[in-house]
Design an enzyme around this catalytic site. Structure first.
Site, PDB file in Angstrom:
ATOM      1  N   HIS A  81       0.863  -1.192   0.000  1.00 45.79           N
ATOM      2  CA  HIS A  81       0.000   0.000   0.000  1.00 45.79           C
ATOM      3  C   HIS A  81       0.892   1.232   0.000  1.00 45.79           C
ATOM      4  CE1 HIS A  81       0.895  -0.800   4.264  1.00 45.79           C
ATOM      5  NE2 HIS A  81       0.969   0.515   4.332  1.00 45.79           N
ATOM      6  N   HIS A  83       1.313   5.551   1.257  1.00 46.81           N
ATOM      7  CA  HIS A  83       0.899   6.685   2.079  1.00 46.81           C
ATOM      8  C   HIS A  83       1.206   7.935   1.272  1.00 46.81           C
ATOM      9  CE1 HIS A  83       0.436   4.240   5.787  1.00 46.81           C
ATOM     10  NE2 HIS A  83       1.357   3.495   5.191  1.00 46.81           N
ATOM     11  N   GLU A  93       5.918   8.658   5.302  1.00 45.83           N
ATOM     12  CA  GLU A  93       5.862   8.441   6.758  1.00 45.83           C
ATOM     13  C   GLU A  93       7.262   8.602   7.326  1.00 45.83           C
ATOM     14  OE1 GLU A  93       3.244   4.901   7.518  1.00 45.83           O
ATOM     15  OE2 GLU A  93       1.951   6.632   7.900  1.00 45.83           O
ATOM     16  N   HIS A 106       4.762   0.841   1.118  1.00 44.83           N
ATOM     17  CA  HIS A 106       5.030  -0.174   2.150  1.00 44.83           C
ATOM     18  C   HIS A 106       4.703  -1.545   1.594  1.00 44.83           C
ATOM     19  CE1 HIS A 106       4.604   2.940   5.615  1.00 44.83           C
ATOM     20  NE2 HIS A 106       5.805   2.962   5.041  1.00 44.83           N
TER      21      HIS A 106
HETATM   22  C1  DF5 Z   1      -4.309  -7.213  14.753  1.00 47.76           C
HETATM   23  O1  DF5 Z   1      -4.988  -6.099  14.253  1.00 47.76           O
HETATM   24  C2  DF5 Z   1      -4.550  -5.551  13.097  1.00 47.76           C
HETATM   25  C3  DF5 Z   1      -3.320  -5.878  12.519  1.00 47.76           C
HETATM   26  C4  DF5 Z   1      -2.924  -5.287  11.346  1.00 47.76           C
HETATM   27  C5  DF5 Z   1      -3.749  -4.354  10.716  1.00 47.76           C
HETATM   28  C6  DF5 Z   1      -4.977  -4.005  11.312  1.00 47.76           C
HETATM   29  C7  DF5 Z   1      -5.801  -3.035  10.703  1.00 47.76           C
HETATM   30  C8  DF5 Z   1      -5.359  -2.416   9.558  1.00 47.76           C
HETATM   31  C9  DF5 Z   1      -4.163  -2.754   8.991  1.00 47.76           C
HETATM   32  N1  DF5 Z   1      -3.410  -3.742   9.551  1.00 47.76           N
HETATM   33  C10 DF5 Z   1      -2.237  -4.108   8.895  1.00 47.76           C
HETATM   34  O2  DF5 Z   1      -2.142  -5.247   8.508  1.00 47.76           O
HETATM   35  C11 DF5 Z   1      -1.161  -3.106   8.678  1.00 47.76           C
HETATM   36  C12 DF5 Z   1      -1.225  -1.872   9.276  1.00 47.76           C
HETATM   37  C13 DF5 Z   1      -0.164  -0.955   9.044  1.00 47.76           C
HETATM   38  C14 DF5 Z   1       0.902  -1.315   8.239  1.00 47.76           C
HETATM   39  S1  DF5 Z   1       2.200  -0.203   7.953  1.00 47.76           S
HETATM   40  N2  DF5 Z   1       1.617   1.193   7.481  1.00 47.76           N
HETATM   41  O3  DF5 Z   1       3.010  -0.789   6.903  1.00 47.76           O
HETATM   42  O4  DF5 Z   1       2.854  -0.022   9.237  1.00 47.76           O
HETATM   43  C15 DF5 Z   1       0.948  -2.575   7.662  1.00 47.76           C
HETATM   44  C16 DF5 Z   1      -0.096  -3.475   7.886  1.00 47.76           C
HETATM   45  C17 DF5 Z   1      -5.375  -4.631  12.489  1.00 47.76           C
HETATM   46 ZN    ZN Z   2       1.966   1.673   5.603  1.00 47.37          ZN
END
Ligand code: DF5
Ligand code: ZN
Length: 248
Positions: A81, A83, A93, A106
């Site tokens: 994805h 940002h 970020e 990411h």
């Molecule tokens: C256990 O509960 C969760 C776990 C992960 C969740 C999520 C909700 C949204 C995104 N995610 C994701 O998978 C996620 C969120 C952020 C990122 S990031 N921007 O790459 O840090 C990657 C992946 C809820």
């Molecule tokens: Zn991300």
């Protein structure tokens, strides 16, 4: 008098994103080159998840993985994805020496050697590995254009469409040198489960392509349309962490 607990409930020592101050990173000769293999046949679908769009991959096999680098074991590709910001002035970020970039990619992987599923992996400090790629303004990126050409099919929240044959490797810069540190998800629940691998070379995106990202809606079909103008988290305190570099 309440019993004081040693665990301070407000202590979150490894949050992301951070400013990477390149004069303070530590070159670590024990860091290996990244091993990255992505099979274009792994890509499955494009999903509007509300605060951004994900390209999701089949992760019930080891066809698309990252290993080596700072990692122990191998991590399976799960989703990617972006940002972005409300203008080309910010949107990334991670920030490099105080410099913001207009967007950041990411590429999210989970530790399939150690954990049975993604949902289990996010509960552990070594559960995820996310490759962060900074984007800078230049000529249009043909691979990103391929994604943009499908965004109208996922305009509103929770819409999805099939999306196959994405060659993720073609989104990576030639230089695979990286900074790495222990951090977190940058969206709720901000779980401290991510080994961050931020590539030192940026890739290109055009201003027009970023404009299309901002046209995505965070609302569902039945709601008043609201665009996802920006979706980047502010930088967080480095605390006791040191960022390591694979290059001098
Ligand atoms: C256990 O509960 C969760 C776990 C992960 C969740 C999520 C909700 C949204 C995104 N995610 C994701 O998978 C996620 C969120 C952020 C990122 S990031 N921007 O790459 O840090 C990657 C992946 C809820
Ligand atoms: Zn991300």
């Amino acid at each position: 008098m309440g019993v004081s607990t040693s665990r301070n409930e407000h202590c979150r020592p490894r949050q992301s994103p951070i400013n990477i101050y390149t004069k303070k990173v530590r070159y670590d000769s024990s860091l290996r080159p990244l091993y990255i293999y992505y099979d274009p046949k792994s890509s499955r679908r494009l999903v509007n998840v509300g605060h951004c769009f994900n390209v999701e991959f089949e992760d019930n096999n080891d066809k698309s993985v990252v290993s080596d680098g700072p990692l122990t074991g191998y991590y399976r590709l799960r989703q990617l994805h972006f940002h972005w910001g409300s203008s080309d002035q910010d949107g990334s970020e991670h920030v490099i020496d105080g410099q913001t970039y207009p967007a950041e990619l990411h590429i999210v992987h989970w530790n399939a050697q150690k954990y049975p599923s993604f949902d289990e992996a996010v509960k552990h400090p070594d559960g995820l590995a996310v490759i962060g790629v900074l984007l800078k303004i230049g000529e249009a990126n043909p691979v990103i254009q391929n994604i943009i050409n499908n965004l109208d099919k996922v305009k509103t929240k929770n819409k999805e469409c099939p999306f196959t044959q994405l060659d993720v490797s073609s989104l990576l810069p030639n230089d695979r040198n990286y900074w790495t540190y222990q951090g977190s998800l940058t969206t709720p629940p901000y779980s401290e489960c991510v080994t961050w691998i931020v590539l030192q070379e940026a890739i290109l995106i055009s201003s027009e392509q970023l404009f299309h990202f901002r046209g995505l809606l965070c609302t569902s079909e039945s709601e008043k349309p609201t665009c996802i103008l920006e979706n980047h988290r502010p930088i967080q305190p480095l605390e006791a962490r040191v960022v390591r570099s694979s290059s001098k």
